[in-house]
Design a protein around this motif. Structure first.
Motif, PDB file in Angstrom:
ATOM      1  N   SER A   1       0.849  -1.190   0.000  1.00  9.75           N
ATOM      2  CA  SER A   1       0.000   0.000   0.000  1.00  9.75           C
ATOM      3  C   SER A   1       0.885   1.240   0.000  1.00  9.75           C
ATOM      4  CB  SER A   1      -0.896  -0.013   1.237  1.00  9.75           C
ATOM      5  OG  SER A   1      -1.129   1.311   1.686  1.00  9.75           O
ATOM      6  N   GLU A   2       0.693   2.088  -0.998  1.00  7.71           N
ATOM      7  CA  GLU A   2       1.556   3.252  -1.103  1.00  7.71           C
ATOM      8  C   GLU A   2       1.307   4.258   0.024  1.00  7.71           C
ATOM      9  OE1 GLU A   2       1.375   4.768  -5.110  1.00  7.71           O
ATOM     10  OE2 GLU A   2       2.350   2.968  -5.904  1.00  7.71           O
ATOM     11  N   LYS A   3       0.057   4.323   0.463  1.00 12.91           N
ATOM     12  CA  LYS A   3      -0.256   5.253   1.544  1.00 12.91           C
ATOM     13  C   LYS A   3       0.470   4.859   2.820  1.00 12.91           C
ATOM     14  CE  LYS A   3      -4.617   7.252   0.254  1.00 12.91           C
ATOM     15  NZ  LYS A   3      -5.993   6.821   0.078  1.00 12.91           N
ATOM     16  N   ASP A   4       0.269   3.615   3.162  1.00 14.22           N
ATOM     17  CA  ASP A   4       0.940   3.041   4.313  1.00 14.22           C
ATOM     18  C   ASP A   4       2.435   3.324   4.208  1.00 14.22           C
ATOM     19  OD1 ASP A   4       1.467   1.362   6.538  1.00 14.22           O
ATOM     20  OD2 ASP A   4       1.974  -0.274   5.157  1.00 14.22           O
ATOM     21  N   PHE A   5       2.956   3.091   3.030  1.00 19.49           N
ATOM     22  CA  PHE A   5       4.377   3.270   2.789  1.00 19.49           C
ATOM     23  C   PHE A   5       4.831   4.691   3.104  1.00 19.49           C
ATOM     24  CE2 PHE A   5       7.852   4.583   0.029  1.00 19.49           C
ATOM     25  CZ  PHE A   5       8.793   3.605   0.283  1.00 19.49           C
ATOM     26  N   ASP A   6       4.110   5.659   2.540  1.00 16.91           N
ATOM     27  CA  ASP A   6       4.547   7.047   2.674  1.00 16.91           C
ATOM     28  C   ASP A   6       4.683   7.471   4.130  1.00 16.91           C
ATOM     29  OD1 ASP A   6       4.478   7.003  -0.024  1.00 16.91           O
ATOM     30  OD2 ASP A   6       2.859   8.460  -0.278  1.00 16.91           O
ATOM     31  N   SER A   7       3.691   7.118   4.937  1.00 21.63           N
ATOM     32  CA  SER A   7       3.756   7.583   6.325  1.00 21.63           C
ATOM     33  C   SER A   7       4.887   6.885   7.077  1.00 21.63           C
ATOM     34  CB  SER A   7       2.409   7.369   7.022  1.00 21.63           C
ATOM     35  OG  SER A   7       2.155   5.990   7.158  1.00 21.63           O
ATOM     36  N   ARG A   8       5.059   5.615   6.785  1.00 25.67           N
ATOM     37  CA  ARG A   8       6.138   4.899   7.472  1.00 25.67           C
ATOM     38  C   ARG A   8       7.510   5.435   7.062  1.00 25.67           C
ATOM     39  NH1 ARG A   8       4.713  -1.365   6.688  1.00 25.67           N
ATOM     40  NH2 ARG A   8       6.752  -1.669   7.650  1.00 25.67           N
ATOM     41  N   LEU A   9       7.641   5.761   5.773  1.00 28.80           N
ATOM     42  CA  LEU A   9       8.927   6.264   5.292  1.00 28.80           C
ATOM     43  C   LEU A   9       9.257   7.611   5.935  1.00 28.80           C
ATOM     44  CD1 LEU A   9      11.401   6.244   3.489  1.00 28.80           C
ATOM     45  CD2 LEU A   9       9.991   7.152   1.624  1.00 28.80           C
ATOM     46  N   LYS A  10       8.233   8.446   6.024  1.00 35.59           N
ATOM     47  CA  LYS A  10       8.448   9.761   6.609  1.00 35.59           C
ATOM     48  C   LYS A  10       8.990   9.620   8.031  1.00 35.59           C
ATOM     49  CE  LYS A  10       5.670  12.910   5.092  1.00 35.59           C
ATOM     50  NZ  LYS A  10       4.478  13.756   4.842  1.00 35.59           N
ATOM     51  N   LYS A  11       8.363   8.726   8.765  1.00 37.12           N
ATOM     52  CA  LYS A  11       8.796   8.496  10.135  1.00 37.12           C
ATOM     53  C   LYS A  11      10.253   8.005  10.171  1.00 37.12           C
ATOM     54  CE  LYS A  11       5.178   6.876  12.145  1.00 37.12           C
ATOM     55  NZ  LYS A  11       4.265   5.759  12.534  1.00 37.12           N
ATOM     56  N   LEU A  12      10.535   7.066   9.299  1.00 39.50           N
ATOM     57  CA  LEU A  12      11.871   6.475   9.286  1.00 39.50           C
ATOM     58  C   LEU A  12      12.947   7.519   8.960  1.00 39.50           C
ATOM     59  CD1 LEU A  12      13.818   4.088   9.346  1.00 39.50           C
ATOM     60  CD2 LEU A  12      13.215   3.587   6.979  1.00 39.50           C
ATOM     61  N   LEU A  13      12.675   8.331   7.943  1.00 38.77           N
ATOM     62  CA  LEU A  13      13.676   9.332   7.548  1.00 38.77           C
ATOM     63  C   LEU A  13      13.855  10.392   8.630  1.00 38.77           C
ATOM     64  CD1 LEU A  13      13.068   9.888   3.722  1.00 38.77           C
ATOM     65  CD2 LEU A  13      15.010   8.791   4.837  1.00 38.77           C
ATOM     66  N   SER A  14      12.764  10.726   9.306  1.00 37.35           N
ATOM     67  CA  SER A  14      12.834  11.770  10.325  1.00 37.35           C
ATOM     68  C   SER A  14      13.789  11.406  11.453  1.00 37.35           C
ATOM     69  CB  SER A  14      11.445  12.033  10.920  1.00 37.35           C
ATOM     70  OG  SER A  14      10.532  12.281   9.891  1.00 37.35           O
ATOM     71  N   THR A  15      13.949  10.136  11.700  1.00 38.55           N
ATOM     72  CA  THR A  15      14.858   9.728  12.776  1.00 38.55           C
ATOM     73  C   THR A  15      16.296  10.131  12.471  1.00 38.55           C
ATOM     74  OG1 THR A  15      15.390   7.584  11.772  1.00 38.55           O
ATOM     75  CG2 THR A  15      13.460   7.669  13.192  1.00 38.55           C
ATOM     76  N   GLY A  16      16.600  10.288  11.167  1.00 39.89           N
ATOM     77  CA  GLY A  16      17.963  10.653  10.791  1.00 39.89           C
ATOM     78  C   GLY A  16      18.969   9.548  10.993  1.00 39.89           C
ATOM     79  N   GLU A  17      18.499   8.353  11.248  1.00 40.59           N
ATOM     80  CA  GLU A  17      19.431   7.255  11.517  1.00 40.59           C
ATOM     81  C   GLU A  17      20.020   6.653  10.259  1.00 40.59           C
ATOM     82  OE1 GLU A  17      18.160   4.104  14.095  1.00 40.59           O
ATOM     83  OE2 GLU A  17      16.971   5.481  15.313  1.00 40.59           O
ATOM     84  N   ILE A  18      19.206   6.649   9.208  1.00 42.78           N
ATOM     85  CA  ILE A  18      19.539   5.937   7.977  1.00 42.78           C
ATOM     86  C   ILE A  18      20.656   6.648   7.200  1.00 42.78           C
ATOM     87  CG2 ILE A  18      18.587   5.268   5.740  1.00 42.78           C
ATOM     88  CD1 ILE A  18      17.548   3.782   8.206  1.00 42.78           C
ATOM     89  N   ASP A  19      21.594   5.872   6.647  1.00 45.78           N
ATOM     90  CA  ASP A  19      22.579   6.494   5.759  1.00 45.78           C
ATOM     91  C   ASP A  19      22.631   5.852   4.372  1.00 45.78           C
ATOM     92  OD1 ASP A  19      23.844   4.122   6.238  1.00 45.78           O
ATOM     93  OD2 ASP A  19      25.529   4.971   7.348  1.00 45.78           O
TER      94      ASP A  19
END
Lengths: 339, 339
Positions: free
Chosen positions: A227-245
């Motif tokens: 689900s793209e909707k589900d995806f978008d919100s989860r991605l936003k959360k993930l990127l906001s953490t700033g953990e990912i490189d």
DNA sequence: GTGAAAGCGCTAACAT
DNA sequence: ATGTTAGCGCTTTCAC
């Protein structure tokens, strides 16, 4: 709009028989040179073109390939399609196209409609719904009727036919290796196509590459959904953490959103975050920074699929054998990754 | 792979005549209910499908449309195509596709190949080379043979047939008006398709809008070419001056490069520079900032083209009349323009 | 070297 | 209600 030229008409006009005309036009040795010449010239004059339907009916083959594609707006499919079309034309085949729109019913209907002597065989990529339902009776039925099928990209393991695929698993491994080598260690996997065979293979490749480097797979770095909707919100959360490189995005939507959200969040690409996406088409070059991609060589997939099908059509084997061709992908390094 | 079911076979198996079978299957009132039932059930059992070629030959029509498209990788054409395909299928028509790749020869060959009773008519957008050469004898010949043609987007004025176009001129006027209303006064025109009819119309619209607002057209704000390389260097120079505060880009390449170069030069969009581009496909939304576009409603163009063609096929007029449908475009305001 | 005839699978006018 | 027949345009075997 004069009456169409036919063999019969020409025969009458020239006062000879239909079969003589037919033979003369096919340059048969049975016919004398003067007659040949006379017939051929007259035919040209009359702009005679042999009627395809009649020929097909007689020959019991149509020199036409049925192509069923889930979605022509997806540049990957558009590229494969153009590859099929080109290769088919070169060998003297026409292409009839149906767009399944990811619908099982449309896919099935298309095959029903075309399998009545309209096409000699099929090239197709399985609709999403069909894969979800794990439905393959319609494929088997067509095969039972003696029409060959070539599947590409989205295939069904359970159907015995020629196949053309990309090395999805290996591609993911390589992409993640590349990310690791360029210094990434906290790598996310983004997938909106977890219901498709290709999506699953790509995800497995990601896991394998991390294991190979003894990096623990952290489930909060993995977004798998359909689900793209589900995806978008989860991605936003993930990127906001700033953990990912680092990011491996296995489909267009995931790739796009990764770029867009990162830019909006002011994350520096590729300095703070490297992104590789499975993507075809020119749009990845149009982004700023441009997106590094895994390209699937759509046109070649199309060529190969057409080649396999036509080969089967023209060299009927007693006991058919089935090939699966794997097309190598290519990592196209652009501005969203470091060297 | 048992022998294909045919009327003949069924007739033999059931001990009745071919015509009885034929009539029974088409639910003719001439046949008794018990016989009908018996035949229909047996046909289903045998998975009987009437042979399309035989039917076509008999009927002298194929229920197939030939579609010739310059380039399927262009999302505009992909959208139109999917519109055609959908509308055609709904009316019981198949679609045979050729991709001209902008080549006159391929376009002509495709029409030659398909006009032998393979298709009932054509839907096409004229190849670039054909427009450049101003060559239309192949179209006229097909029409003379009695096959209807519908042209869309890239049309030839000199060919008498149905047409579906977009109001290119008006669209440009509106777009430039919008730029002016949002405060732009130094507006550039960017075109890499000045050899196409549509490109010229769009350029004229730009000029008209400026005239309407009594803004002098400055030739150094106008880039018209058919070479993308030439275009890129000229655009870079133009943007570097920093004079421009608005852009109308009439094709994809121009739109893309305008966005990309402006971002690279650090120009603030839309604060310092507003951009509107003729574009279809999802990629304009994927840019950051997203691109405001003039959308051409590809699917509707396809629907209308199919409608026009099928109408002509099914209602043969004594004296044919020809329509030109104009589809309204739509200005999609996104982030590259101000309100 | 040319022609007659059968047949591909189907439909439809015309018997019976 | 069912069957016979001709024909769509072409190819191909078999006669002449």
């Amino acid at each position: 709009m004069k009456p169409k030229a036919t063999l019969k008409q020409i025969a009458k006009d020239l006062g000879i028989s239909v079969s003589t005309v037919s033979k003369a036009l096919s340059d048969s040795h049975e016919i004398s040179d003067p007659t040949k010449l006379r017939v051929q010239e007259y035919a040209k004059l009359q702009n005679y073109k042999p009627n395809t339907m009649a020929k097909n009916l007689k020959n019991q083959r149509t020199n036409t390939i049925g192509v069923i594609i889930p979605n022509i707006l997806n540049p990957f499919f558009a590229k494969v399609f153009s590859g099929i079309e080109q290769a088919a034309n070169k060998k003297g085949y026409n292409v009839i196209t149906y767009i399944s729109n990811e619908s099982f019913l449309k896919e099935k209907q298309a095959m029903d409609l075309l399998s009545n002597g309209t096409v000699d065989g099929f090239i197709l990529s399985v609709a999403e719904e069909t894969q979800k339902l794990h439905e393959f009776s319609h494929f088997k039925e067509i095969l039972r009727e003696g029409l060959p099928i070539v599947m590409f990209d989205r295939i069904m393991e359970d159907v015995l036919c020629d196949k053309v695929v990309v090395d999805d698993f290996e591609s993911s491994v390589e992409a993640v290796n590349h990310l690791i080598q360029s210094g990434c260690s906290k790598i996310a996997l983004l997938s909106c196509i977890d219901n498709l065979s290709v999506g699953k293979h790509r995800a497995l490749g990601y896991e394998r590459a991390l294991q190979d480097h003894e990096i623990t797979i952290r489930s909060n770095y993995v977004i798998k959904t359909d689900s793209e909707k589900d995806f978008d919100s989860r991605l936003k959360k993930l990127l906001s953490t700033g953990e990912i490189d680092g990011i491996l995005a296995v489909d267009e939507h995931a790739s796009t959103m990764a770029m867009k959200l990162a830019i909006q969040l002011g994350i520096k690409i590729p300095e703070e975050l490297c992104i590789i996406g499975f993507a075809d088409g020119v749009w990845s070059r149009r982004l700023t920074p441009s997106l590094s991609t895994i390209s699937q060589h759509g046109p070649e997939i199309g060529h190969e699929a057409a080649r396999l099908l036509i080969d089967k059509l023209e060299n009927k084997q007693e006991i058919p054998t089935y090939k699966t061709t794997v097309i190598k992908t290519e990592l196209r390094q652009r501005e969203s990754t470091r060297k």
